[in-house]
Structure formats: C-alpha cells, structure tokens
Write a protein that holds these residues in place. Structure first.
Motif, PDB file in Angstrom:
ATOM      1  N   SER A   1      84.992  18.254 -65.386  1.00 45.15           N
ATOM      2  CA  SER A   1      84.979  16.843 -65.767  1.00 45.15           C
ATOM      3  C   SER A   1      84.107  16.633 -66.993  1.00 45.15           C
ATOM      4  O   SER A   1      83.046  17.256 -67.143  1.00 45.15           O
ATOM      5  CB  SER A   1      84.455  15.998 -64.605  1.00 45.15           C
ATOM      6  N   THR A   2      84.534  15.770 -67.893  1.00 40.69           N
ATOM      7  CA  THR A   2      83.709  15.435 -69.057  1.00 40.69           C
ATOM      8  C   THR A   2      82.558  14.509 -68.687  1.00 40.69           C
ATOM      9  O   THR A   2      81.643  14.299 -69.482  1.00 40.69           O
ATOM     10  CB  THR A   2      84.564  14.750 -70.134  1.00 40.69           C
ATOM     11  N   ASN A   3      82.599  13.963 -67.486  1.00 38.50           N
ATOM     12  CA  ASN A   3      81.581  13.014 -67.044  1.00 38.50           C
ATOM     13  C   ASN A   3      80.640  13.721 -66.079  1.00 38.50           C
ATOM     14  O   ASN A   3      81.049  14.203 -65.028  1.00 38.50           O
ATOM     15  CB  ASN A   3      82.266  11.831 -66.340  1.00 38.50           C
ATOM     16  N   MET A   4      79.354  13.787 -66.436  1.00 41.97           N
ATOM     17  CA  MET A   4      78.388  14.503 -65.608  1.00 41.97           C
ATOM     18  C   MET A   4      78.059  13.791 -64.306  1.00 41.97           C
ATOM     19  O   MET A   4      77.496  14.390 -63.395  1.00 41.97           O
ATOM     20  CB  MET A   4      77.094  14.713 -66.400  1.00 41.97           C
ATOM     21  N   TRP A   5      78.378  12.509 -64.184  1.00 44.61           N
ATOM     22  CA  TRP A   5      77.963  11.733 -63.021  1.00 44.61           C
ATOM     23  C   TRP A   5      78.530  12.304 -61.727  1.00 44.61           C
ATOM     24  O   TRP A   5      77.847  12.330 -60.701  1.00 44.61           O
ATOM     25  CB  TRP A   5      78.366  10.272 -63.195  1.00 44.61           C
ATOM     26  N   ASP A   6      79.776  12.768 -61.758  1.00 48.75           N
ATOM     27  CA  ASP A   6      80.373  13.339 -60.549  1.00 48.75           C
ATOM     28  C   ASP A   6      79.576  14.544 -60.057  1.00 48.75           C
ATOM     29  O   ASP A   6      79.257  14.658 -58.876  1.00 48.75           O
ATOM     30  CB  ASP A   6      81.826  13.763 -60.823  1.00 48.75           C
ATOM     31  N   GLY A   7      79.237  15.461 -60.972  1.00 49.84           N
ATOM     32  CA  GLY A   7      78.475  16.641 -60.592  1.00 49.84           C
ATOM     33  C   GLY A   7      77.071  16.308 -60.137  1.00 49.84           C
ATOM     34  O   GLY A   7      76.536  16.934 -59.220  1.00 49.84           O
ATOM     35  N   VAL A   8      76.472  15.304 -60.764  1.00 53.15           N
ATOM     36  CA  VAL A   8      75.113  14.897 -60.400  1.00 53.15           C
ATOM     37  C   VAL A   8      75.065  14.377 -58.968  1.00 53.15           C
ATOM     38  O   VAL A   8      74.175  14.746 -58.188  1.00 53.15           O
ATOM     39  CB  VAL A   8      74.601  13.833 -61.392  1.00 53.15           C
ATOM     40  N   ILE A   9      76.010  13.526 -58.607  1.00 51.80           N
ATOM     41  CA  ILE A   9      75.996  12.955 -57.254  1.00 51.80           C
ATOM     42  C   ILE A   9      76.316  14.030 -56.221  1.00 51.80           C
ATOM     43  O   ILE A   9      75.679  14.095 -55.158  1.00 51.80           O
ATOM     44  CB  ILE A   9      76.995  11.781 -57.148  1.00 51.80           C
ATOM     45  N   PHE A  10      77.282  14.890 -56.511  1.00 53.36           N
ATOM     46  CA  PHE A  10      77.583  15.989 -55.587  1.00 53.36           C
ATOM     47  C   PHE A  10      76.361  16.879 -55.412  1.00 53.36           C
ATOM     48  O   PHE A  10      76.026  17.297 -54.305  1.00 53.36           O
ATOM     49  CB  PHE A  10      78.775  16.789 -56.121  1.00 53.36           C
ATOM     50  N   ARG A  11      75.675  17.161 -56.517  1.00 53.25           N
ATOM     51  CA  ARG A  11      74.465  17.991 -56.468  1.00 53.25           C
ATOM     52  C   ARG A  11      73.404  17.355 -55.578  1.00 53.25           C
ATOM     53  O   ARG A  11      72.756  18.035 -54.770  1.00 53.25           O
ATOM     54  CB  ARG A  11      73.924  18.164 -57.896  1.00 53.25           C
ATOM     55  N   GLY A  12      73.219  16.053 -55.711  1.00 50.58           N
ATOM     56  CA  GLY A  12      72.225  15.379 -54.881  1.00 50.58           C
ATOM     57  C   GLY A  12      72.569  15.431 -53.403  1.00 50.58           C
ATOM     58  O   GLY A  12      71.690  15.618 -52.556  1.00 50.58           O
ATOM     59  N   HIS A  13      73.856  15.282 -53.090  1.00 51.18           N
ATOM     60  CA  HIS A  13      74.271  15.307 -51.682  1.00 51.18           C
ATOM     61  C   HIS A  13      74.161  16.717 -51.092  1.00 51.18           C
ATOM     62  O   HIS A  13      73.831  16.865 -49.910  1.00 51.18           O
ATOM     63  CB  HIS A  13      75.704  14.798 -51.543  1.00 51.18           C
ATOM     64  N   THR A  14      74.456  17.758 -51.875  1.00 55.00           N
ATOM     65  CA  THR A  14      74.345  19.108 -51.325  1.00 55.00           C
ATOM     66  C   THR A  14      72.888  19.476 -51.057  1.00 55.00           C
ATOM     67  O   THR A  14      72.608  20.308 -50.195  1.00 55.00           O
ATOM     68  CB  THR A  14      74.961  20.167 -52.258  1.00 55.00           C
ATOM     69  N   GLY A  15      71.966  18.876 -51.802  1.00 53.87           N
ATOM     70  CA  GLY A  15      70.553  19.122 -51.571  1.00 53.87           C
ATOM     71  C   GLY A  15      69.922  18.173 -50.568  1.00 53.87           C
ATOM     72  O   GLY A  15      68.760  18.351 -50.190  1.00 53.87           O
ATOM     73  N   ASN A  16      70.672  17.161 -50.149  1.00 54.62           N
ATOM     74  CA  ASN A  16      70.176  16.146 -49.209  1.00 54.62           C
ATOM     75  C   ASN A  16      68.866  15.529 -49.697  1.00 54.62           C
ATOM     76  O   ASN A  16      67.930  15.301 -48.919  1.00 54.62           O
ATOM     77  CB  ASN A  16      69.993  16.718 -47.801  1.00 54.62           C
ATOM     78  N   ALA A  17      68.797  15.257 -50.985  1.00 50.09           N
ATOM     79  CA  ALA A  17      67.585  14.635 -51.517  1.00 50.09           C
ATOM     80  C   ALA A  17      67.424  13.211 -50.998  1.00 50.09           C
ATOM     81  O   ALA A  17      66.296  12.702 -50.899  1.00 50.09           O
ATOM     82  CB  ALA A  17      67.618  14.646 -53.043  1.00 50.09           C
ATOM     83  N   TYR A  18      68.530  12.537 -50.639  1.00 56.74           N
ATOM     84  CA  TYR A  18      68.423  11.184 -50.089  1.00 56.74           C
ATOM     85  C   TYR A  18      67.690  11.203 -48.750  1.00 56.74           C
ATOM     86  O   TYR A  18      66.739  10.434 -48.530  1.00 56.74           O
ATOM     87  CB  TYR A  18      69.817  10.573 -49.927  1.00 56.74           C
ATOM     88  N   GLY A  19      68.104  12.081 -47.846  1.00 53.99           N
ATOM     89  CA  GLY A  19      67.415  12.167 -46.560  1.00 53.99           C
ATOM     90  C   GLY A  19      65.969  12.577 -46.727  1.00 53.99           C
ATOM     91  O   GLY A  19      65.075  12.082 -46.038  1.00 53.99           O
TER      92      GLY A  19
END
Length: 434
Positions: free
Chosen positions: A265-283
């Motif tokens: 994807s030319t848009n980094m936002w998709d990869g950024v959000i997926f990256r955050g979810h795989t690391g569970n930084a929200y929890g």
C-alpha cells in the motif's frame, strides 16, 4: 490458580478508576466475555465473536470499525501537561541515522487496505489445514530467533522483558501491579511463540501457572471493570493477528498475504495500525495508565500513545540495526522504502505532538516515546541483534521469583515447544532444540 493466590495478587494491585471509555458493545465482566469467546470452535469464529463483543453484531466491517481500523480525528488543543520530547519535528532532520529528511509533513491517516477480508481468508485457510491434519507444525514453534532450547527459556525471558519494559514506562512503580505485569507478559509471549488462539482462550496455555482465565478472574476481583474487558479483547485481537502473521509467513503464489498487501500500500496508515494491534500496545497502554493512576482517558489518547510506542520502538530498532532481523518490516517495500520510512517517522512526530499539545497525561507521552529508551538498554533487543540469549542476572532472577513465581512452564508446554527450522534455517541443528 488457587483462590487465595488470586485474591492476594488482586489486592496487591493499584487502586484507580477506569481509564478506558465506555465504548464497547459488551457490558458484562471480563470473565463473562471470556466465556463467550471460549466456546469458539475455530480461530475464524473466535475473531468474529471478539469483534461482536467490541463493536456489536451490526458492524459492517468498514474503516469505521474500531476493532481493526482507526479513523483518527486529531484531538483539540489544550494546555500541555508535560514537556515536548526533544526528538521532534524541528530536530528530526539533525539525526541522519533516523532519516536525513527529518519531518516530511502530515501523512494521511486513512485506510486503503481492506484488512477484514484478508484476515478472514488467512484464518479460514489455516483453520481448514489444522482440521485436516489435527494440528500444524508451526504450533508452539519458537519465533524468537534466539536459539531457545526449552520453553522455560522463552517464557522466563518474556517475563524479564515485561519487567524491564514496565520499568521504562513506569519507573520505580514497575512492580506495584502484578496483574498488569502478567497481562503484558501474555502479550509478549504471543510474539515469541506461535500459540493457537483457541489454546489461549481455553486455558491450555499457561505461564508461571497462570492462564488467561486466571488473569481475567483476578482482574474482575480487583475491580478492573471495563478496563479488563478492553484488555481481554485487545489481547485476543493480538493473538489472532500474531497467529495469522506467523501462519501466513510464506503465503504462496495462490493468494496475497497480509503483509504483502500492507507493505504494498502507498499509505502507511494501514501498516501502522496493524503493527500496533499485533504488538497489543493498546492493551499495554491501559496497564501503564492504571499503574500511573491517570484516567479516565479518551480512546484517541490511548490509541495515539499506543501507536507512538510501537513507532518509537521500530524507529530505534531500525537505527541500531535490530529491525533487519525481523520477518515483517512495515517500513520496507523495494524502492519505496525511503519514502515509507519518512512517512513512518512523520506519523510518530505528528502523533506525539498531538498528545503533548492536547494535554495528554505525562505517563502516556512517556509511554509513546519510550522506544527510544528501552530498545538500546533492554536485553531483548541486544539478544535479537546477536541471535543468542544472555544469562538472567541475579537481581532479575529475584524479581522474576517475586513477581511471577518459581516455575515458568508446565510439562505439557515443555513437550510441545520446538524450534521451527523450516522458517529459521540459521537455528542450530537437532540436539539444540526440542
């Protein structure tokens, strides 16, 4: 876990009002939510059950779905609660190792990739394979690339990493919330071992004698309330994405893998959000906020802090050469790598400024920028760089015993744990791995 042990650890936690917003469809307890999840017969069913508890059954899986996407609205300006990090938009161009271009301007924070159908296809494919074969070789494989011979090595180091991270995030308060520590340890081990998500929700997988079910019971006893439900669903989301990421490591010619699409994807936002979810930084951000006694907090503050934590970590890993050892690099895609790296750091610089200038509490800003601290000093990243484990120091051994217990694993996990040499040919030959 014995009830007395649960009560003891629950009472040892911090007292804080809920830090999360009341946004989930599920209004029951964390234990009741886990009961809803544990009846799932496949990873795909687990995915949709967790999504329904988060968004409700009417969610159309568009980018408005906050379970897999993040349609961000920058927060309103307010009086700052802390100072601005010294690495910022005006100083970024001074550090060539971080990217000579520095800040390149606000990067679009919108989604292009339809993650839902991609993820559905991955978990459906591997559910079918597991049913055909009664399990898969990748299950309980070591993904640390640190030549672990035994599951106890991986589990004890994940808990060591948890203690070191929490000290970077919360300072001397690192040990005041045993439940938060155990939660982060579960989030860490999902990165290090390929754990089937159904084993996680069913209680088969345990660390230092604890299952996720034990943890949710303790959180309810300690009155985590909706924070516990947010933490549980974020952990389950992570377990599914980590599983899909590992199982789709070699996607093959017949379909496009998750990372192929995200990196293309030319848009980094998709990869950024997926990256955050795989690391569970929200929890993890929830545990930091509770430990630091700040709240209630907006979903935007928690998400932005979580994203920045992952981005600061990845930027620092890239700078010191650790990131090149990872299988999935969201900043890399052939000739667009330089542009993507510029977008990656610019998203971080925008979000960390928004946290500061919207008045986010200092602990959240510290959490967001902490990758610049923990990557250079933690054993985890130096082990990754060198491809081998370090001995656990006597002070850390005492802390592991005090905060987690005596025995990292049980006989069942010891037996099923193994090195996956098909994925990692650099791992030593048989005799070093179970």
């Amino acid at each position: 876990m014995a009830t007395t042990s649960l009560e003891r650890l629950a009472s040892a936690g911090v007292e804080v009002s809920a830090v999360t917003s009341d946004m989930l469809a599920w209004k029951g307890s964390a234990q009741e939510a886990l009961e809803q999840l544990s009846v799932a017969q496949s990873v795909q069913e687990l995915l949709h059950r967790a999504h329904a508890l988060w968004c409700g059954h009417d969610c159309d899986q568009s980018p408005a779905c906050t379970f897999l996407y993040y349609l961000r609205t920058p927060p309103a300006a307010a009086r700052p609660s802390t100072v601005r990090p010294r690495y910022n938009k005006q100083t970024a161009h001074l550090y060539a190792v971080m990217g000579e271009g520095g800040y390149v301007g606000r990067v679009p924070q919108t989604h292009q990739v339809k993650v839902w159908p991609l993820l559905d296809a991955v978990v459906e494919r591997w559910d079918a394979a597991a049913r055909r074969h009664g399990g898969l070789p990748e299950h309980y494989a070591d993904w640390t690339k640190k030549r672990d011979a035994h599951a106890a090595d991986t589990v004890s180091r994940a808990c060591r990493d948890t203690i070191q991270w929490t000290a970077c995030w919360c300072g001397e308060r690192y040990g005041v919330d045993p439940l938060g520590l155990r939660y982060v340890a579960f989030a860490t081990i999902l990165d290090d071992i390929c754990i089937p998500p159904l084993d996680l929700v069913g209680g088969r997988f345990r660390m230092y004698g604890w299952s996720v079910r034990d943890l949710m019971r303790a959180m309810d006893t300690a009155d985590w309330g909706r924070d516990g439900v947010h933490a549980l669903l974020s952990l389950i989301r992570q377990s599914i994405l980590q599983y899909a990421e590992k199982m789709d490591f070699h996607p093959g010619a017949e379909h496009l893998g998750l990372h192929t699409e995200l990196n293309g994807s030319t848009n980094m936002w998709d990869g950024v959000i997926f990256r955050g979810h795989t690391g569970n930084a929200y929890g993890t951000a929830i545990t930091v906020a509770r430990n630091s006694r700040v709240g209630p907090l907006s979903f935007t503050w928690l998400m932005d802090s979580a994203i920045c934590d992952c981005l600061s970590m990845d930027l620092c890993k890239s700078a010191i050469g650790v990131y090149s050892a990872d299988n999935h690099q969201p900043t890399s895609h052939k000739d667009r790598s330089a542009d993507k790296k510029a977008s990656y750091r610019s998203i971080y610089l925008d979000l960390i400024d928004d946290l500061v200038f919207s008045g986010a509490p200092e602990p959240l800003v510290q959490f967001g920028s902490s990758g610049f601290l923990f990557v250079p000093i933690q054993d985890r990243y130096q082990e990754r760089r060198l491809g081998r484990r370090f001995p656990i120091s006597p002070p850390m051994a005492r802390e592991l015993k005090r905060l987690f217990g005596e025995t990292p694993t049980d006989a069942w996990l010891d037996e099923v744990f193994h090195c996956d040499r098909d994925h990692f040919p650099a791992i030593p030959p048989p005799g070093h791995c179970r």
